[in-house]
Design an enzyme around this catalytic site. Structure first.
Site, PDB file in Angstrom:
ATOM      1  N   THR A  89       0.848  -1.187   0.000  1.00  0.00           N
ATOM      2  CA  THR A  89       0.000   0.000   0.000  1.00  0.00           C
ATOM      3  C   THR A  89       0.882   1.236   0.000  1.00  0.00           C
ATOM      4  O   THR A  89       2.073   1.145  -0.303  1.00  0.00           O
ATOM      5  CB  THR A  89      -1.011  -0.051   1.175  1.00  0.00           C
ATOM      6  N   ASN A  90       0.321   2.409   0.280  1.00  0.00           N
ATOM      7  CA  ASN A  90       1.114   3.643   0.300  1.00  0.00           C
ATOM      8  C   ASN A  90       0.580   4.572   1.386  1.00  0.00           C
ATOM      9  O   ASN A  90      -0.392   4.237   2.060  1.00  0.00           O
ATOM     10  CB  ASN A  90       1.123   4.294  -1.090  1.00  0.00           C
ATOM     11  N   ILE A  91       1.211   5.730   1.547  1.00  0.00           N
ATOM     12  CA  ILE A  91       0.914   6.574   2.710  1.00  0.00           C
ATOM     13  C   ILE A  91      -0.233   7.566   2.493  1.00  0.00           C
ATOM     14  O   ILE A  91      -0.459   8.431   3.319  1.00  0.00           O
ATOM     15  CB  ILE A  91       2.168   7.346   3.194  1.00  0.00           C
TER      16      ILE A  91
END
Ligand code: C5P
Length: 219
Positions: free
Chosen positions: A29-31
């Site tokens: 995933t990412n931030i």
């Protein structure tokens, strides 16, 4: 909100990260926090629009009077958006969609034994480019989060994806934060906005977008 600049319009928005499973308990995933997309959903609603928010996993509460469709992966986000896009006037792609998903996803939890596993990645569909390519599709607004060469990279992205309006923001300022500093890019050029809270940035984007949309429809 005195002026309902998007009254009678249907707006579809993507927001948040996507989550690409590796096995039943792990993923990529990412931030992205989803805050900018949720702020835009509220701003469009306040401007009189009917809003559908297709959201990746976030900790945020669904805005009141907005229909939220929850998705996990980029493919699910793509399918949800393409099912809705044709009957919308505006599509705003804010989500930080994973460029790749895991091709050799494991049905069972990977065990730590022997050699380290190898993840094979395969490309995800570009949701914004797909919607922008629809004949008679919605007016498309894209986002570009860059860590350097902000305006040049973002303008290249606007041209490549074929969208009339693109919001450029620096990763360092935008991601996870409550504030944002953006540059709007359209055929008329660059429109830098001051650093503001995401609700104010969203209102400014809606203002700009409504003007462009109404100018287009007046043609
Ligand atoms: O190419 P890049 O991911 O930087 O482009 C960003 C823009 O494209 C954002 O508006 C994002 O929501 C959208 N996008 C998308 N589907 C993807 C990748 C990006 O809709 N697979």
């Amino acid at each position: 909100f005195a002026d309902k600049t998007l009254a009678g319009k249907k707006v579809l928005i993507t927001s948040g990260p996507t989550f690409e499973p590796i096995d039943p308990v792990r993923g990529i995933t990412n931030i992205s926090s989803g805050k900018m997309g949720y702020a835009l959903a509220r701003a469009c609603r306040d401007a009189g629009a009917e809003v559908i928010l297709v959201s990746g996993p976030t900790a945020l509460a669904a805005p009141v009077d907005v229909t939220r469709i929850d998705v996990t992966t980029a493919q699910q986000m793509h399918d949800a958006v393409l099912a809705e896009a044709a009957r919308h006037d505006v599509f705003i792609a804010v989500a930080a969609v994973a460029d790749y998903r895991v091709a050799n996803r494991s049905e069972h939890k990977l065990k730590k034994q022997g050699a380290a596993p190898t993840l094979l990645l395969t490309e995800n569909p570009d949701i914004l480019a797909a919607v922008a390519a629809l004949p008679n599709g919605p007016f498309c607004v894209g986002f570009a989060a860059e860590s350097q060469h902000l305006v040049d990279f973002a303008e290249a992205k606007r041209k490549k994806k074929g969208v009339p309006l693109l919001v450029a923001n620096l990763v360092q300022t935008a991601m996870g934060s409550d504030a944002n500093e953006v540059v709007l890019l359209d055929d008329a050029g660059q429109h830098p906005l001051p650093i503001m809270g995401k609700d104010e940035v969203a209102a400014a984007i809606v203002h700009h977008l409504a003007r462009q949309l109404n100018a287009k429809q007046g043609q």
